[in-house]
Design a protein around this motif. Structure first.
Motif, short mmCIF file in Angstrom:
data_model
loop_
_atom_site.label_atom_id
_atom_site.label_comp_id
_atom_site.label_asym_id
_atom_site.label_seq_id
_atom_site.Cartn_x
_atom_site.Cartn_y
_atom_site.Cartn_z
N ALA A 40 -16.44 -5.09 -5.25
CA ALA A 40 -15.53 -5.71 -6.21
C ALA A 40 -16.13 -5.69 -7.61
O ALA A 40 -17.35 -5.66 -7.77
CB ALA A 40 -15.20 -7.15 -5.81
N TYR B 156 -15.24 -7.61 -11.58
CA TYR B 156 -14.40 -8.57 -12.32
C TYR B 156 -14.86 -8.65 -13.77
O TYR B 156 -16.07 -8.53 -14.04
CB TYR B 156 -14.47 -9.96 -11.69
CG TYR B 156 -14.02 -10.02 -10.27
CD1 TYR B 156 -12.68 -10.07 -9.93
CD2 TYR B 156 -14.96 -10.04 -9.23
CE1 TYR B 156 -12.27 -10.13 -8.60
CE2 TYR B 156 -14.57 -10.10 -7.90
CZ TYR B 156 -13.22 -10.14 -7.59
OH TYR B 156 -12.82 -10.19 -6.28
N GLU C 152 -1.37 -5.17 -12.28
CA GLU C 152 -1.63 -6.24 -13.26
C GLU C 152 -0.59 -6.15 -14.38
O GLU C 152 -0.17 -5.07 -14.78
CB GLU C 152 -3.03 -6.10 -13.87
CG GLU C 152 -4.17 -6.38 -12.91
CD GLU C 152 -4.42 -7.87 -12.70
OE1 GLU C 152 -3.74 -8.68 -13.36
OE2 GLU C 152 -5.29 -8.20 -11.88
N ASN D 234 0.81 -1.22 0.00
CA ASN D 234 0.00 0.00 0.00
C ASN D 234 0.85 1.27 0.00
O ASN D 234 0.38 2.33 -0.40
CB ASN D 234 -0.95 0.00 1.21
CG ASN D 234 -0.22 -0.07 2.53
OD1 ASN D 234 0.82 -0.72 2.67
ND2 ASN D 234 -0.76 0.59 3.53
N LYS E 245 -3.15 0.01 -4.75
CA LYS E 245 -4.13 -1.03 -4.46
C LYS E 245 -4.06 -2.21 -5.43
O LYS E 245 -4.30 -3.35 -5.04
CB LYS E 245 -5.55 -0.44 -4.49
CG LYS E 245 -5.86 0.49 -3.33
CD LYS E 245 -5.96 -0.28 -2.02
CE LYS E 245 -6.48 0.60 -0.90
NZ LYS E 245 -6.62 -0.16 0.37
N TRP E 246 -3.80 -1.95 -6.74
CA TRP E 246 -3.87 -3.03 -7.73
C TRP E 246 -2.68 -2.95 -8.68
O TRP E 246 -2.24 -1.86 -9.05
CB TRP E 246 -5.16 -2.94 -8.55
CG TRP E 246 -6.37 -2.96 -7.69
CD1 TRP E 246 -7.06 -4.07 -7.24
CD2 TRP E 246 -7.07 -1.83 -7.16
NE1 TRP E 246 -8.10 -3.69 -6.45
CE2 TRP E 246 -8.14 -2.32 -6.38
CE3 TRP E 246 -6.87 -0.46 -7.24
CZ2 TRP E 246 -9.01 -1.49 -5.71
CZ3 TRP E 246 -7.73 0.39 -6.57
CH2 TRP E 246 -8.79 -0.14 -5.82
N SER F 138 -11.89 -1.24 -7.59
CA SER F 138 -11.42 -2.37 -8.40
C SER F 138 -10.72 -1.88 -9.65
O SER F 138 -11.03 -0.82 -10.19
CB SER F 138 -12.59 -3.27 -8.83
OG SER F 138 -13.16 -3.95 -7.74
N MET F 139 -9.76 -2.68 -10.11
CA MET F 139 -9.16 -2.52 -11.43
C MET F 139 -9.08 -3.90 -12.07
O MET F 139 -8.71 -4.88 -11.41
CB MET F 139 -7.75 -1.94 -11.34
CG MET F 139 -7.08 -1.80 -12.72
SD MET F 139 -5.33 -1.30 -12.66
CE MET F 139 -4.54 -2.90 -12.47
N ASP F 140 -9.45 -4.01 -13.34
CA ASP F 140 -9.30 -5.26 -14.06
C ASP F 140 -8.84 -4.96 -15.47
O ASP F 140 -8.94 -3.82 -15.95
CB ASP F 140 -10.62 -6.05 -14.08
CG ASP F 140 -10.39 -7.56 -14.14
OD1 ASP F 140 -9.25 -7.97 -14.46
OD2 ASP F 140 -11.33 -8.33 -13.88
N GLN G 237 -0.70 -5.51 -1.05
CA GLN G 237 -1.98 -5.28 -1.70
C GLN G 237 -2.13 -6.08 -2.99
O GLN G 237 -3.24 -6.36 -3.42
CB GLN G 237 -2.14 -3.79 -2.01
CG GLN G 237 -2.25 -2.91 -0.80
CD GLN G 237 -3.53 -3.12 -0.03
OE1 GLN G 237 -4.61 -3.18 -0.60
NE2 GLN G 237 -3.42 -3.27 1.27
N ALA G 238 -1.02 -6.43 -3.63
CA ALA G 238 -1.09 -7.16 -4.89
C ALA G 238 0.13 -8.06 -5.01
O ALA G 238 1.22 -7.71 -4.54
CB ALA G 238 -1.13 -6.20 -6.08
#
Length: 216
Positions: free
Chosen positions: A210, A212, A106, A15, A103-104, A154-156, A52-53
């Motif tokens: 959340a 997705y 990818e 974080n 937080k995210w 959220s992040m996707d 966090q990830a």
């Protein structure tokens, strides 16, 4: 939850915007019902710092960039090569300002799309090409304009090879409701917008916890 091979590198993002690296085989192995061990036992985490990830990187995967998103709506894209060798004591992955938190994270190909959403029911979809690559110490740019009292939840990532017409967006609320919507209802916008309504948040639904991307 992720699957990995023994000699893969595993990255822990915190974080506070730092990243730690270890080999999968260095993590303590446990049984299905064991409690596991606290990360602070093998990562040099600071006070109030939490993971966090997590990501695993292999030599064979096609990841070119790591995309990061923060609580306050910033997004950042950094070359994977910047994370090939991470010091045991950790290093900066993103420069955070004020009370913001990472937080995210990818992995992306450079040609994917990003979706962000907030607890109060807003969501935005944009091309990752809208985010130029930056160095590790950079803070990033605005991914989504956040209204007062809201934040990212959220992040996707929508992969470039995905069959878009079969993708659905699932949102889940704190009161246990779920909603699926075909992704075609979320038009591709430019980053830094406020997005569109993905769910009408009411006392009955509760806020979104959340989001997705699902392959129908």
């Amino acid at each position: 939850l992720l699957t990995s091979n023994t000699h893969d590198d595993i990255l822990f993002f915190t974080n506070k915007g730092r990243v730690f690296q270890t080999k999968v085989y260095e993590l303590p192995e446990g049984s299905r019902v064991s409690k596991g061990q606290a990360l602070v036992n093998f990562l040099q985490l600071g006070v109030g710092e939490t993971a966090q990830a997590i990501l695993t990187l292999t030599k064979k995967d096609q990841t070119k960039f790591l995309v990061m998103a923060t609580k306050n709506g910033l997004i950042k894209k950094t070359s994977r090569e910047e994370f090939v060798k991470v010091r045991r004591s950790g290093m900066i992955a993103i420069g955070l300002k004020g009370d913001d938190e990472l937080k995210w994270v990818e992995g992306t190909s450079g040609e994917d799309q990003i979706m962000l959403s907030t607890p109060n029911g807003q969501a935005i979809r944009f091309s990752e090409k809208d985010v130029r690559p930056m160095g590790r110490n950079a803070s990033g740019v605005t991914g989504m304009r956040i209204k007062k009292g809201d934040e990212l939840i959220s992040m996707d990532v929508i992969r470039k090879e995905a069959d878009i017409k079969n993708l659905e967006v699932l949102v889940v609320t704190e009161n246990g409701l779920g909603k699926k919507t075909n992704i075609s209802f979320y038009k591709v916008q430019k980053r830094a917008g406020s997005g569109i309504k993905t769910l009408k948040v009411t006392p009955k639904t509760g806020k979104i916890v959340a989001m997705y991307i699902l392959d129908a």
